[in-house]
Design an enzyme around this catalytic site. Structure first.
Site, PDB file in Angstrom:
ATOM      1  N   ILE A 276       0.822  -1.214   0.000  1.00 52.86           N
ATOM      2  CA  ILE A 276       0.000   0.000   0.000  1.00 52.86           C
ATOM      3  C   ILE A 276       0.862   1.273   0.000  1.00 52.86           C
ATOM      4  CG2 ILE A 276      -1.897   1.234   1.141  1.00 52.86           C
ATOM      5  CD1 ILE A 276      -2.487  -1.668  -0.119  1.00 52.86           C
ATOM      6  N   THR A 277       0.787   2.013  -1.111  1.00 58.02           N
ATOM      7  CA  THR A 277       1.519   3.272  -1.258  1.00 58.02           C
ATOM      8  C   THR A 277       1.000   4.291  -0.246  1.00 58.02           C
ATOM      9  OG1 THR A 277       1.790   2.812  -3.603  1.00 58.02           O
ATOM     10  CG2 THR A 277       2.143   5.095  -2.917  1.00 58.02           C
TER      11      THR A 277
ATOM     12  N   GLN B  83      21.902   2.137 -21.049  1.00 51.94           N
ATOM     13  CA  GLN B  83      22.912   1.498 -21.914  1.00 51.94           C
ATOM     14  C   GLN B  83      23.830   2.548 -22.538  1.00 51.94           C
ATOM     15  OE1 GLN B  83      23.488  -1.673 -22.303  1.00 51.94           O
ATOM     16  NE2 GLN B  83      24.961  -1.569 -23.976  1.00 51.94           N
TER      17      GLN B  83
ATOM     18  N   GLU C 290      -6.481   6.493 -12.393  1.00 53.32           N
ATOM     19  CA  GLU C 290      -5.204   5.992 -11.867  1.00 53.32           C
ATOM     20  C   GLU C 290      -4.333   5.457 -13.018  1.00 53.32           C
ATOM     21  OE1 GLU C 290      -5.659   3.068  -8.759  1.00 53.32           O
ATOM     22  OE2 GLU C 290      -3.487   2.825  -8.540  1.00 53.32           O
TER      23      GLU C 290
HETATM   24  C1  LIG Z   1       5.241  -0.376  -5.498  1.00 54.35           C
HETATM   25  C2  LIG Z   1       3.821  -0.850  -5.468  1.00 54.35           C
HETATM   26  C3  LIG Z   1       2.825   0.000  -5.009  1.00 54.35           C
HETATM   27  C4  LIG Z   1       1.503  -0.439  -4.939  1.00 54.35           C
HETATM   28  N1  LIG Z   1       0.533   0.388  -4.411  1.00 54.35           N
HETATM   29  C5  LIG Z   1      -0.702  -0.105  -4.166  1.00 54.35           C
HETATM   30  C6  LIG Z   1      -1.675   0.676  -3.458  1.00 54.35           C
HETATM   31  O1  LIG Z   1      -1.442   1.835  -3.108  1.00 54.35           O
HETATM   32  N2  LIG Z   1      -2.880   0.110  -3.180  1.00 54.35           N
HETATM   33  C7  LIG Z   1      -3.190  -1.168  -3.550  1.00 54.35           C
HETATM   34  O2  LIG Z   1      -4.287  -1.625  -3.262  1.00 54.35           O
HETATM   35  N3  LIG Z   1      -2.296  -1.933  -4.240  1.00 54.35           N
HETATM   36  C8  LIG Z   1      -1.056  -1.432  -4.537  1.00 54.35           C
HETATM   37  N4  LIG Z   1      -0.131  -2.198  -5.206  1.00 54.35           N
HETATM   38  C9  LIG Z   1      -0.493  -3.544  -5.623  1.00 54.35           C
HETATM   39  C10 LIG Z   1      -0.651  -3.720  -7.125  1.00 54.35           C
HETATM   40  O3  LIG Z   1      -1.800  -3.097  -7.582  1.00 54.35           O
HETATM   41  C11 LIG Z   1      -0.636  -5.243  -7.395  1.00 54.35           C
HETATM   42  O4  LIG Z   1       0.695  -5.683  -7.159  1.00 54.35           O
HETATM   43  C12 LIG Z   1      -1.099  -5.614  -8.769  1.00 54.35           C
HETATM   44  O5  LIG Z   1      -2.467  -5.338  -8.908  1.00 54.35           O
HETATM   45  C13 LIG Z   1      -0.858  -7.091  -9.085  1.00 54.35           C
HETATM   46  O6  LIG Z   1      -1.331  -7.921  -8.065  1.00 54.35           O
HETATM   47  P1  LIG Z   1      -0.349  -9.035  -7.437  1.00 54.35           P
HETATM   48  O7  LIG Z   1       0.922  -8.377  -7.104  1.00 54.35           O
HETATM   49  O8  LIG Z   1      -1.075  -9.740  -6.361  1.00 54.35           O
HETATM   50  O9  LIG Z   1      -0.068 -10.026  -8.630  1.00 54.35           O
HETATM   51  P2  LIG Z   1      -1.045 -11.248  -9.140  1.00 54.35           P
HETATM   52  O10 LIG Z   1      -2.420 -10.736  -9.372  1.00 54.35           O
HETATM   53  O11 LIG Z   1      -0.882 -12.404  -8.208  1.00 54.35           O
HETATM   54  O12 LIG Z   1      -0.371 -11.581 -10.519  1.00 54.35           O
HETATM   55  C14 LIG Z   1       0.797 -12.386 -10.674  1.00 54.35           C
HETATM   56  C15 LIG Z   1       1.058 -12.504 -12.186  1.00 54.35           C
HETATM   57  O13 LIG Z   1      -0.046 -13.177 -12.820  1.00 54.35           O
HETATM   58  C16 LIG Z   1      -0.573 -12.372 -13.845  1.00 54.35           C
HETATM   59  N5  LIG Z   1      -2.016 -12.534 -13.929  1.00 54.35           N
HETATM   60  C17 LIG Z   1      -2.931 -12.451 -12.918  1.00 54.35           C
HETATM   61  N6  LIG Z   1      -4.160 -12.645 -13.389  1.00 54.35           N
HETATM   62  C18 LIG Z   1      -4.050 -12.820 -14.738  1.00 54.35           C
HETATM   63  C19 LIG Z   1      -4.967 -13.046 -15.815  1.00 54.35           C
HETATM   64  N7  LIG Z   1      -6.284 -13.080 -15.598  1.00 54.35           N
HETATM   65  N8  LIG Z   1      -4.475 -13.184 -17.059  1.00 54.35           N
HETATM   66  C20 LIG Z   1      -3.136 -13.123 -17.300  1.00 54.35           C
HETATM   67  N9  LIG Z   1      -2.217 -12.904 -16.335  1.00 54.35           N
HETATM   68  C21 LIG Z   1      -2.668 -12.742 -15.064  1.00 54.35           C
HETATM   69  C22 LIG Z   1      -0.221 -10.940 -13.453  1.00 54.35           C
HETATM   70  O14 LIG Z   1      -0.244 -10.067 -14.573  1.00 54.35           O
HETATM   71  C23 LIG Z   1       1.171 -11.132 -12.868  1.00 54.35           C
HETATM   72  O15 LIG Z   1       2.130 -11.186 -13.894  1.00 54.35           O
HETATM   73  C24 LIG Z   1       1.178  -1.756  -5.347  1.00 54.35           C
HETATM   74  C25 LIG Z   1       2.191  -2.599  -5.837  1.00 54.35           C
HETATM   75  C26 LIG Z   1       3.496  -2.159  -5.901  1.00 54.35           C
HETATM   76  C27 LIG Z   1       4.554  -3.092  -6.429  1.00 54.35           C
END
Ligand SMILES: Cc1cc2nc3c(=O)[nH]c(=O)nc-3n(C[C@H](O)[C@H](O)[C@H](O)COP(=O)(O)OP(=O)(O)OC[C@H]3O[C@@H](n4cnc5c(N)ncnc54)[C@H](O)[C@@H]3O)c2cc1C
Length: 383
Positions: A159-160, A338, A244
């Site tokens: 969470i940012t 690069q 967003e």
């Molecule tokens: C620096 C940072 C700041 C963030 N800030 C916030 C914030 O302020 N609030 C908040 O709520 N969240 C925040 N996030 C979370 C961010 O929105 C999630 O990381 C993102 O939505 C992906 O979810 P996940 O990491 O659980 O990956 P997952 O959903 O588990 O995905 C893993 C992989 O599977 C792929 N995948 C998943 N479903 C599918 C599909 N249906 N088809 C094809 N590929 C798929 C994804 O693309 C990814 O490559 C932040 C993340 C980061 C890294």
């Protein structure tokens, strides 16, 4: 030359923000990266200068402007070269505040929107959980109604602004059996018993922006802190995603522009084989390709922004802009690194940070895979 999309008032704002970013933010970036924290004074100063209220009405302390003004602010902050800073300020003003304005009660606007626009209170949005990221509907945090309050249990990750925020919009299941139709949003204030920051997460980039793991244990929130209607939270989240994602595209355009500038500046000053490396055709052509990619993502992003600002349907265009701009920005940053040779890999050159920072763009606010999925559905490819 100014782009046709922006009027003279937007260009005047652009000059003001650019000067503010160069004078008051850029000189301190490295220190904030080191301390992994953006001082409160930055939020207050942005509030004071009216930057958080650009698109909100004057009665809440806003400037009464439009989305284009807000877009100028996002892009210009990104031109400072820090995705971390753009992310922290952008999440506060562009992710946490808009739903309060759109769906909040008068009292919620007074308590959270007004001090948020003034930069006195900082906000965050907490949707993602350890077991639910792209699949928002599968969140497990619950909010059980108990008298005149709700009791929240669960956790949120990545969470940012999560560590230092004064209030967090938290998504929780009010009807766990109803899937995405059972999610609600709550305004949870820092210091509320049962709400704690589990830890500040260590990241690959965006170091100045804090990213938190949040815990809710029997956290009692007054019923008046429910944002919008009960069980309508999923739609509020999806509504906010459009802006967003556009912000992410705008930030990518801004930061890609800086990466290109850094590369051009470096190859002009670096001499090898008796001449500036910019004069080698292989280098010049590479820069041409980078500049071309930059103008392509700018065009796509501004087109999506124009549709969005007009209130026209633009799900496909916004998703395409987010997809293309975040991927291109990281590619351009990699090319720029690069062209810096070994110096590009060293911390003292900003391109190293820009390259690390831009990696996040294809993950946050919906991954590239999810963007492709949305566009595929919009193209009716699965019909
Ligand atoms: C620096 C940072 C700041 C963030 N800030 C916030 C914030 O302020 N609030 C908040 O709520 N969240 C925040 N996030 C979370 C961010 O929105 C999630 O990381 C993102 O939505 C992906 O979810 P996940 O990491 O659980 O990956 P997952 O959903 O588990 O995905 C893993 C992989 O599977 C792929 N995948 C998943 N479903 C599918 C599909 N249906 N088809 C094809 N590929 C798929 C994804 O693309 C990814 O490559 C932040 C993340 C980061 C890294």
């Amino acid at each position: 030359m100014a782009h046709w999309l922006f009027g003279e008032e937007h260009e005047a704002l652009r000059r003001t923000v650019r000067s503010f970013v160069q004078k008051e933010l850029v000189p301190h970036l490295e220190r904030w990266e080191e301390s992994q924290e953006i001082p409160r004074s930055v939020f207050r100063r942005c509030g004071e200068l009216g930057f958080f209220g650009l698109k909100f009405p004057e009665e809440y302390g806003g400037q009464g402007g439009d989305y284009l003004a807000s877009a100028v602010f996002k892009e210009e902050v990104a031109r400072g070269g820090s995705v971390g800073l753009a992310g922290a300020l952008g999440v506060h003003s562009g992710v946490a505040l808009p739903p309060i304005f759109k769906f909040g009660t008068g009292e919620q606007r007074r308590r959270f929107l007004v001090p948020g626009i003034a930069g006195e209170k900082v906000g965050a949005l907490a949707v993602t959980e350890p077991n639910a990221g792209s699949d928002v509907a599968s969140i497990q945090t619950t909010a059980r109604r108990d008298g005149d309050s709700y009791v929240l249990n669960g956790s949120k990750i990545f969470i940012t602004n999560g560590v230092y925020a004064d209030f967090v919009l938290v998504a929780a299941k009010t009807d766990p059996a109803a899937g995405h139709r059972g999610i609600s949003l709550f305004l949870v204030e820092r210091g509320t018993p049962g709400f704690s920051v589990g830890r500040k997460l260590a990241k690959a980039g965006m170091l100045c922006s804090d990213t938190g793991y949040l815990i809710f244990e029997d956290c009692r929130v007054p019923a008046e802190n429910l944002l919008g209607e009960e069980n309508r939270g999923f739609y509020l989240i999806m509504d906010g995603f459009q802006w967003e994602r556009l912000m992410m595209a705008l930030v990518s355009v801004g930061v890609a522009e800086v990466a290109l500038e850094q590369a051009v500046g470096y190859v002009r000053s670096r001499t090898q084989f008796g001449q500036p490396v910019a004069r080698f055709q292989a280098v010049a052509h590479r820069l041409v390709d980078m500049a071309t990619q930059l103008e392509m993502i700018r065009g796509l992003t501004y087109q999506a922004l124009w549709l969005f600002a007009q209130g026209r349907p633009c799900l496909k265009e916004v998703s395409m802009a987010k997809l293309a701009a975040t991927e291109a920005a990281h590619r351009i940053a990699g090319e720029a690194l690069q062209l810096h040779g070994g110096y590009g890999y060293m911390r003292e050159y900003p391109i190293e940070r820009i390259w690390r920072d831009t990696r996040v763009g294809t993950i946050v606010a919906g991954t590239s895979e999810i963007m492709r999925e949305i566009v595929a559905r919009e193209m009716e490819l699965y019909r």
